[in-house]
Design a protein around this motif. Structure first.
Motif, mmCIF file in Angstrom:
data_model
loop_
_atom_site.group_PDB
_atom_site.id
_atom_site.type_symbol
_atom_site.label_atom_id
_atom_site.label_comp_id
_atom_site.label_asym_id
_atom_site.label_seq_id
_atom_site.Cartn_x
_atom_site.Cartn_y
_atom_site.Cartn_z
ATOM 1 N N MET A 679 0.597 -1.127 -0.079
ATOM 2 C CA MET A 679 0.052 -0.120 0.115
ATOM 3 C C MET A 679 0.841 1.304 0.027
ATOM 4 O O MET A 679 0.591 2.232 -0.664
ATOM 5 N N ALA A 680 1.851 1.230 0.871
ATOM 6 C CA ALA A 680 2.770 2.480 1.069
ATOM 7 C C ALA A 680 3.416 2.618 -0.472
ATOM 8 O O ALA A 680 3.657 3.772 -1.058
ATOM 9 N N LYS A 681 3.771 1.581 -0.896
ATOM 10 C CA LYS A 681 4.605 1.331 -2.478
ATOM 11 C C LYS A 681 3.757 2.040 -3.607
ATOM 12 O O LYS A 681 3.991 3.022 -4.277
ATOM 13 N N LEU A 682 2.568 1.726 -3.341
ATOM 14 C CA LEU A 682 1.451 2.029 -4.408
ATOM 15 C C LEU A 682 1.176 3.698 -4.277
ATOM 16 O O LEU A 682 0.438 4.095 -5.318
ATOM 17 N N CYS A 683 1.559 4.156 -3.446
ATOM 18 C CA CYS A 683 1.248 5.891 -3.106
ATOM 19 C C CYS A 683 2.486 6.421 -3.960
ATOM 20 O O CYS A 683 2.466 7.612 -3.694
ATOM 21 N N ILE A 684 3.538 5.983 -4.279
ATOM 22 C CA ILE A 684 4.589 6.452 -4.907
ATOM 23 C C ILE A 684 4.217 7.081 -6.099
ATOM 24 O O ILE A 684 3.505 6.445 -7.090
ATOM 25 N N ARG A 685 4.370 8.275 -6.585
ATOM 26 C CA ARG A 685 4.140 8.962 -7.831
ATOM 27 C C ARG A 685 5.356 9.567 -8.491
ATOM 28 O O ARG A 685 6.125 10.075 -7.814
ATOM 29 N N ARG A 686 5.420 9.669 -9.742
ATOM 30 C CA ARG A 686 6.536 10.279 -10.340
ATOM 31 C C ARG A 686 6.871 11.498 -10.188
ATOM 32 O O ARG A 686 8.106 12.143 -10.509
ATOM 33 N N ASN A 687 5.944 12.329 -10.019
ATOM 34 C CA ASN A 687 6.014 13.805 -9.710
ATOM 35 C C ASN A 687 6.490 14.059 -8.115
ATOM 36 O O ASN A 687 6.589 15.234 -8.032
ATOM 37 N N ASP A 688 6.494 13.106 -7.505
ATOM 38 C CA ASP A 688 7.119 13.277 -5.901
ATOM 39 C C ASP A 688 8.469 14.446 -5.993
ATOM 40 O O ASP A 688 9.276 14.346 -6.757
ATOM 41 N N THR A 689 8.371 15.390 -4.964
ATOM 42 C CA THR A 689 9.510 16.052 -4.871
ATOM 43 C C THR A 689 10.713 14.866 -4.049
ATOM 44 O O THR A 689 10.169 14.196 -3.405
ATOM 45 N N PRO A 690 11.691 15.522 -3.957
ATOM 46 C CA PRO A 690 12.691 14.786 -3.327
ATOM 47 C C PRO A 690 12.417 14.560 -1.718
ATOM 48 O O PRO A 690 12.561 13.231 -1.393
ATOM 49 N N GLN A 691 11.692 15.642 -1.249
ATOM 50 C CA GLN A 691 11.386 15.694 0.296
ATOM 51 C C GLN A 691 10.178 14.394 0.216
ATOM 52 O O GLN A 691 10.093 13.741 1.055
#
Ligand code: SF4
Ligand code: SF4
Ligand code: SF4
Lengths: 769, 183
Positions: A679-691
């Motif tokens: 579930m945590a992994k599936l919240c990752i998106r390509r536009n995430d800032t480094p922070q």
């Protein structure tokens, strides 16, 4: 060619008329009221990366009289269909059942309310909600202002359903991918239908709206005062249960009659009256009915049991079927004199269908008050349970039919010895299907014995609150798209759980980590059915706000539209992208930039299939529990092999991101332990800032360590773009690992989009805000 | 066609093609030894222990060790396997490994080509059987085998339903002994 163009524009003209295109609230996008082909390119782009994965239940097809056809080893049916396409057809059918259930529900509510208030009744969801219908606005292109406008949206849905259902007929569609595109279409339509239903309910029944802090209502059979007449409402449609509450209020009986509910009708009724009580999810329906606590059972529609009349009769509960979806072969007493119905129900124990809500409500109350004093409503004692359990020979027949595959005979044998530990554990895993008891050659009353295992504890559930407020969207838009709120976890759907307590554990885990946790349907109830060491449920422990660390009960199944709606609103309000008839742009935004993950841990129904598929088309991945492998289809990527290219809209170039983000669209996990890091992994998106990425990876790694074991997730290198993405606590270890495997840093993408990577009418400019 | 009724009825009536039931550990061992690129997929049911305190996972590790078979750890099993002193060759969840296996061009865990025999051990019987169905229909390039105590109709080779756990353990021990024997 010229003729075709002319035809098209006539069609478009009609659409423009229906959606009142001349009202200039937003520019109109390319796909108002999309038909089957209109979003097909988007679907095909999704399906390229997230290819359908089929697990046939059966080798055969038996849909028509040419069959049965054997579809093994590359064989095709007499109609020409192959096994993959047959699975896809099956999935489309399931989605259509689900979509129809919600849309017909919406239609029924609308009809009921328009009859009461007229079609011009204004839609007003309160001062903090201006985007009242994000799904309808996006898909249909219409801004609904009245109940009558909702009907326009619904007519569109009904028309599309007919076309889709047509395509399931033998001998037509020959492509699994095209069937999947149609299933995605059905799923999207479902969210429109659900939105119509819930908006109508909020407007028509004056449900709370624009309030986060809705009342905490009592939950559990222990909360029900069985010394009073008890009316149980069961199903999904509140048309009757709300009228029932009105009747009690008008006759000053609200404190004298207990109203309790199962499944979504319970959630709906508690939005109307905080005196009503929630018994529990569908998985407790048979158990509760067999306990005989209800004096009157009132069914409406969807997810009620088909054997409700028989079960009611067994324990002397009176039964009223209040909706045409399930009339059980009963006499239709809608036109019959009320006194006569009451007399026949009380004296002759007859059961009736009564399709007029006020009449059904009055009959229910009068019958309950008459028969309650005569009925015995006792909970089984442990001594009685031990006696009943002695009939068990531990033959193991029950285990063989249990969908959760557990050794119920062992539990019963232990009870006979006076030990209730195992049966208590099993009760938490039981989905309440009753197959064990049906199969038992010794007629052991397994459900009765379970009464002693069922905790008499009472829990709290927060009443459903409906749509997320626009103000809340404004506040979380930036942190969510940047990743500083690590994601939205949406726990939705039914109660076919491996263990009922998993949901509360998931909520607790993610709310503690400051994700936004939203819930609907049975999941919203069971989240409250576990207490922490201080005796608090997650609804008492966490704030009810749509914000990091909040736990929000949105409402019943139809309230799922507010979750997809919230995702759309982030694109529309926060990113200021126009939504009107602009589905592709909305979905592309959500897929690439809104870190949301659906979890349908106990999905069993066709409705859950269409809800989930609708989320998928909008770009929201969904994690499913182990039973859901029986849906036959998932959408999976192969992370290292698949196409993770996007267009960087700022630079206008196609970039290979290497990042499987999100990795899957519909995914089955075997255990809660595996689901948590997923579930945590599936919240990752390509536009995430480094922070933001560092925060997300921090949770991914820490959940992996907590539930799976030491070390680092095997795919961590795929999600680290540059050193700044590595969470501080794991810096050393991750760096060392990356170095070991020869990882190279990558440029982050300014504005990732799939638009421009496949043939579409949408220009790349459309995603720039 | 075999007339075996699976232990769990959710797995019943799969249609035309059902698993060959094998009760003889020698025959099972031979099938495994014959395989060129076998794979052992282990699931969370192996985290439980037998009545006499042996962790079921140890059977899996013994089988893998006897024939040098790579291990794929699904769900949360990796942690326990590492604790037992073994590094699994890959970590995928059930649906992910099945998804990879069904691609004939996948190079397998050891990058030596897709596997020709995949053994499943310790996965919930409903999920396991669905995954096996995927391979039965979409992976004609490989054979599947189960080592659990119940019959899995969608596999190519399956054990029968064992009424007593001790009988099943006996089978596994015999199997391991036979695998160790070599050809
Ligand atoms: S629909 Fe096609 S595959 Fe199914 S029974 Fe008819 S001919 Fe056979
Ligand atoms: S089927 Fe009946 S007798 Fe047999 S183990 Fe189950 S409860 Fe006991
Ligand atoms: S009622 Fe519960 S214990 Fe009985 S078969 Fe169904 S899930 Fe299993």
């Amino acid at each position: 060619m010229a003729v075709a163009e002319k035809k098209l524009s006539k069609k478009l003209e009609e659409i423009h008329e229906r959606i009142k295109a001349e009202v200039p609230w937003e520019p109109l996008g390319p796909t108002p009221m999309p038909e089957i082909p209109d979003l097909r390119q988007w679907d095909m782009r999704l399906l390229k990366t997230y290819a359908p994965f089929y697990a046939p239940f059966c080798d055969l097809c038996c849909f028509c009289t040419y069959g049965k056809c054997d579809l093994t080893e590359g064989r095709r049916g007499a109609c020409g269909i192959d096994i993959a396409t047959q699975q896809a057809r099956f999935v489309l059918l399931a989605c259509l059942m689900g979509c129809s259930a919600h849309s017909a529900h919406a239609g029924h509510i609308l009809e009921f309310l328009i009859e009461k208030h007229g079609p011009d009744k204004k839609i007003d969801l309160g001062g903090s909600i201006n985007i009242e219908a994000p799904n309808i606005r996006t898909v249909v292109g219409l801004k609904p202002e009245t109940l009558g406008d909702l009907q326009i949206a619904l007519e569109y849905v009904f028309k599309e359903i007919a076309h889709l259902l047509d395509s399931c007929h033998t001998g037509q569609e020959g492509s699994a991918l095209d069937y999947e595109s149609k299933a995605l279409h059905a799923g999207m339509l479902d969210h429109v239908g659900m939105e119509v239903a819930d908006i109508a309910q909020i407007v028509g029944f004056n449900y709370p709206t624009c309030v986060a802090d809705t009342p905490l209502v009592d939950m559990g059979w222990g909360a029900i005062d069985k010394s009073k007449p008890v009316i149980l409402v069961s199903g999904h449609n509140p048309a009757t249960s709300t009228v029932l509450i009105d009747y009690l209020r008008e006759h000053n009986l609200e404190d004298q009659v207990e109203v309790c509910g199962l499944c979504c009708t319970a959630l709906e009724t508690t939005r109307y009256s905080d005196k009503a009580k929630i018994v529990g999810p569908l998985s407790r329906a048979l158990f509760f009915m067999r306990a005989g606590i209800a004096d009157v059972i009132m069914t409406d529609e969807q997810c009620i049991r088909t054997d409700t009349p028989q079960e009611a009769a067994k324990v002397g509960s009176a039964l009223i079927a209040s909706l045409d979806k399930a009339m059980y072969g009963l006499e239709d007493a809608t036109e019959m004199d009320t006194d006569e119905i009451v007399r026949r129900m009380v004296d002759n124990k007859e059961q009736f269908a009564i399709l007029d809500s006020p009449k059904a409500a009055e009959v229910a109350v009068r019958v309950a008050m008459k028969i309650a004093p005569q009925r015995k409503k006792e909970w089984l004692t442990e001594e009685e349970a031990i006696e009943l359990a002695k009939k068990c020979t531990n033959c193991g027949m029950c285990e063989q039919v249990c969908p959760n595959l557990f050794n119920i005979g062992g539990g019963i044998t232990e009870v006979a010895k006076g030990n209730f530990d195992l049966i208590r554990q099993q009760f938490l895993q039981c989905i309440g299907c009753g197959k064990c008891e049906e199969e038992c050659p010794n007629n052991v009353s397994i459900f009765k014995i379970m009464q002693t295992a069922a905790s008499m504890e009472t829990w709290k559930c927060r009443a459903g609150r409906g749509p997320i407020m626009d103000t809340e969207i404004r506040n979380v838009g930036a942190p969510l798209t940047l990743g500083t709120i690590p994601g939205v976890i949406a726990l939705v759907g039914c109660s076919n759980y491996p263990n009922i307590e998993d949901i509360a554990d998931m909520v607790d885990e993610f709310a503690r980590r400051k994700y936004i946790v939203v819930l609907t349907g049975c999941a919203a109830m069971v989240a409250g059915m576990k207490k922490d060491k201080d005796g608090l449920t997650v609804y008492e422990k966490y704030p009810p706000d749509f914000d990091g660390g909040g736990v929000v009960n949105i409402g019943s199944c139809v309230a799922n539209a507010h979750i997809s709606g919230a995702a759309i609103k982030i694109a529309n309000i926060f990113a200021a992208l126009p939504l009107r008839g602009n589905y592709e742009v909305m979905a592309d935004y959500v897929l690439n930039r809104v870190g949301a993950c659906g979890v349908a841990w106990g999905a069993y129904s066709q409705k859950a299939a269409s809800i989930g598929t609708g989320f998928n088309r909008l770009g929201v991945p969904v994690v499913l529990g182990p039973h859901s492998s029986k849906y036959r289809r998932l959408f999976l990527s192969r992370k290292e092999e698949d196409d993770w290219k996007v267009m960087d809209a700022r630079k206008r170039e196609i970039v290979d991101t290497v990042e499987p983000a999100p990795e899957h669209l519909a995914y089955v996990c075997e255990t809660k332990e595996k689901a948590m890091p997923m579930m945590a992994k599936l919240c990752i998106r390509r536009n995430d800032t480094p922070q933001g990425r560092a925060i997300k990876l921090n949770h991914y790694i820490s959940l992996y360590r907590k539930y799976i074991g030491a070390g680092l997730p095997e795919d961590i290198h795929l999600f680290v773009r540059r050193d700044a993405d590595i969470p501080l606590v794991y810096k050393k270890e991750v760096r060392a690992h990356l170095q070991e495997i020869g990882w190279q840093p990558r440029e982050p993408i300014g504005l990732p989009t799939l638009i421009g990577t496949y043939p579409t009418k949408v220009p790349v400019d459309a995603v720039i805000h | 066609m075999s007339a075996v009724i699976p232990r769990h009825r959710v797995n019943v009536l799969t249609g035309i093609k059902s698993a060959r039931l094998i009760e003889d550990p020698v025959e099972y061992a031979n099938l495994i030894k014959k395989a060129k690129r076998p794979l052992l997929v282990v699931g969370p049911l192996l985290l439980a222990s037998t009545a006499d305190g042996k962790i079921l996972m140890e059977y899996a590790l013994d089988i893998a060790k006897a024939c040098n078979i790579p291990i794929c750890a699904t769900a949360q099993t990796k942690g326990r396997i590492v604790e037992l002193g073994v590094q699994p060759d890959c970590v995928y969840d059930t649906v992910e490994i099945v998804n990879a296996l069904k691609d004939p061009d996948w190079q397998g865990v050891k990058k030596e080509g897709n596997h020709d025999l995949v053994m499943f051990f310790g996965i919930r019987s409903d999920l396991g059987n669905q995954g096996l169905s995927t391979l039965k229909h979409f992976a004609p390039h490989l054979k599947t085998m189960t080592l659990c105590k119940h019959y899995f109709p969608h596999a190519n080779y399956s054990l029968p339903n064992f009424k007593k756990d001790t009988k099943w353990q006996e089978f596994l021990e015999n199997l391991i002994a036979n695998l160790k024997k070599g050809d």
